[in-house]
Write a protein that holds these residues in place. Sequence first.
Motif, PDB file in Angstrom:
ATOM      1  N   ALA A   1      53.366  52.166  69.277  1.00 39.13           N
ATOM      2  CA  ALA A   1      52.759  51.976  70.212  1.00 39.13           C
ATOM      3  C   ALA A   1      52.522  50.968  70.777  1.00 39.13           C
ATOM      4  CB  ALA A   1      51.565  53.005  69.881  1.00 39.13           C
ATOM      5  N   VAL A   2      52.770  50.561  72.156  1.00 40.88           N
ATOM      6  CA  VAL A   2      52.408  49.409  72.802  1.00 40.88           C
ATOM      7  C   VAL A   2      51.185  49.609  73.799  1.00 40.88           C
ATOM      8  CG1 VAL A   2      53.516  47.566  73.834  1.00 40.88           C
ATOM      9  CG2 VAL A   2      55.014  48.757  72.614  1.00 40.88           C
ATOM     10  N   HIS A   3      50.368  48.834  73.587  1.00 41.75           N
ATOM     11  CA  HIS A   3      49.302  48.754  74.650  1.00 41.75           C
ATOM     12  C   HIS A   3      49.143  47.368  75.606  1.00 41.75           C
ATOM     13  CE1 HIS A   3      44.911  48.173  76.018  1.00 41.75           C
ATOM     14  NE2 HIS A   3      45.223  49.376  76.791  1.00 41.75           N
ATOM     15  N   HIS A   4      49.273  47.464  76.563  1.00 44.11           N
ATOM     16  CA  HIS A   4      49.608  45.927  77.486  1.00 44.11           C
ATOM     17  C   HIS A   4      48.583  46.154  78.508  1.00 44.11           C
ATOM     18  CE1 HIS A   4      52.368  43.376  80.041  1.00 44.11           C
ATOM     19  NE2 HIS A   4      51.312  42.962  79.765  1.00 44.11           N
ATOM     20  N   ARG A   5      47.433  45.373  78.658  1.00 45.68           N
ATOM     21  CA  ARG A   5      46.366  45.167  79.560  1.00 45.68           C
ATOM     22  C   ARG A   5      46.508  43.881  80.237  1.00 45.68           C
ATOM     23  NH1 ARG A   5      40.908  46.221  77.225  1.00 45.68           N
ATOM     24  NH2 ARG A   5      41.616  48.516  77.725  1.00 45.68           N
ATOM     25  N   THR A   6      46.615  43.949  81.721  1.00 46.87           N
ATOM     26  CA  THR A   6      46.492  42.616  82.525  1.00 46.87           C
ATOM     27  C   THR A   6      45.552  42.713  83.591  1.00 46.87           C
ATOM     28  OG1 THR A   6      48.987  42.399  82.337  1.00 46.87           O
ATOM     29  CG2 THR A   6      47.689  41.219  83.980  1.00 46.87           C
TER      30      THR A   6
ATOM     31  N   PRO B   1      47.150  47.567  61.746  1.00 41.89           N
ATOM     32  CA  PRO B   1      46.678  48.996  61.874  1.00 41.89           C
ATOM     33  C   PRO B   1      45.654  49.038  63.026  1.00 41.89           C
ATOM     34  CG  PRO B   1      45.599  48.125  60.037  1.00 41.89           C
ATOM     35  CD  PRO B   1      46.760  47.119  60.396  1.00 41.89           C
ATOM     36  N   ALA B   2      45.026  47.863  63.528  1.00 41.18           N
ATOM     37  CA  ALA B   2      44.024  47.471  64.383  1.00 41.18           C
ATOM     38  C   ALA B   2      44.599  47.215  65.704  1.00 41.18           C
ATOM     39  CB  ALA B   2      42.552  47.019  63.710  1.00 41.18           C
TER      40      ALA B   2
ATOM     41  N   LYS C   1      51.368  48.686  67.904  1.00 38.48           N
ATOM     42  CA  LYS C   1      51.168  49.250  66.346  1.00 38.48           C
ATOM     43  C   LYS C   1      52.297  50.043  65.980  1.00 38.48           C
ATOM     44  CE  LYS C   1      47.763  51.656  67.847  1.00 38.48           C
ATOM     45  NZ  LYS C   1      46.339  52.495  67.836  1.00 38.48           N
ATOM     46  N   THR C   2      52.370  50.203  64.671  1.00 36.83           N
ATOM     47  CA  THR C   2      53.368  51.062  64.160  1.00 36.83           C
ATOM     48  C   THR C   2      52.982  51.919  63.148  1.00 36.83           C
ATOM     49  OG1 THR C   2      55.744  50.892  63.002  1.00 36.83           O
ATOM     50  CG2 THR C   2      53.933  49.378  62.603  1.00 36.83           C
TER      51      THR C   2
END
Length: 305
Positions: free
Chosen positions: A5-10, A215-216, A287-288
């Motif tokens: 799961a990839v979270h990307h914020r710009t 995990p965080a 995260k994985t």
Amino acid sequence: MTTYAVHHRTIYRYRQPVKLGQHQLLFRPRDSYDQRLLDCRLVIRPEPAEIRWIHDVSGNCLTLVDFDTVSDRLEFDTTIELDHTPENTPDFRIEDYAREHPFAYADSELPDLEPYMRRHHPDDVAVEEWLAKFVAADGRRPTGQLLMTLNEAIAEGFSYQRRTMRGTQTPAETLELQQGTCRDFALLMMEAARALGFAARFITGYVYVADRDGPARLGGGSTHAWCSIYVPGSGWVEFDPTNGIVGNRDLIRVGVARTPQQAIPLWGSYWGEPEDDLGMEVSVNVKTERAPPADQPAATSSTRR
């Protein structure tokens, strides 16, 4: 198989409200045999007037965003989830004619590969001088061994230096400074491979770093860049010269392109004064759900990004 799961914020900030122009995102991975997209979400603030998707010249999925408002802040928040099948070791099943370098690509493949064989900086003699350390002018060498040597030479011989400035160093600059970013190292690897007659592509995406992401959710991450080289019998083989990775382990491929300029994760425009731009903040977390066997402790990673 691993689930990422990839979270990307710009976040862009401006000195005063500006009129926002069109922005382009490259964040949606393409499905393939080694990675399968499960979910893809995009949140934009302020709310855009229109969002549409197209495929670029390389088949990457681009998101085009148009606005009809003014704002002193612009935020893009993307999340992707995908199943990922890592390669433990590179499987160099190379065609007989290409097992040793130098070789010539097959006539049936050459027209499609030629654009990826053209160098970005053909006048840079620094690349040839650097290659002379690994390749004898009149000698032959196993193809897979040669490419892995170049990949490892960059990983071990250069210092990673994160840079907030836009753009990519020339290979000559990277060789002179002996340091650079992942984009710089990818371009150097590509130029070296192309100087040897290989076809090479630029890749943008993400890298999983166990001791950073864990995990965080943590901040301070960024997008990643590496390259792939076409090897007859094995196809496009991925090389990450920043970390010395061969294959796709811990690498999440989003887009491929002929040049780094064609694979920018996010770019856009606004109407205002140059000094209105107060810069941007980027946060990436991967995260994985991959878990180590019960009888083995969790491994840490020294991967550079």
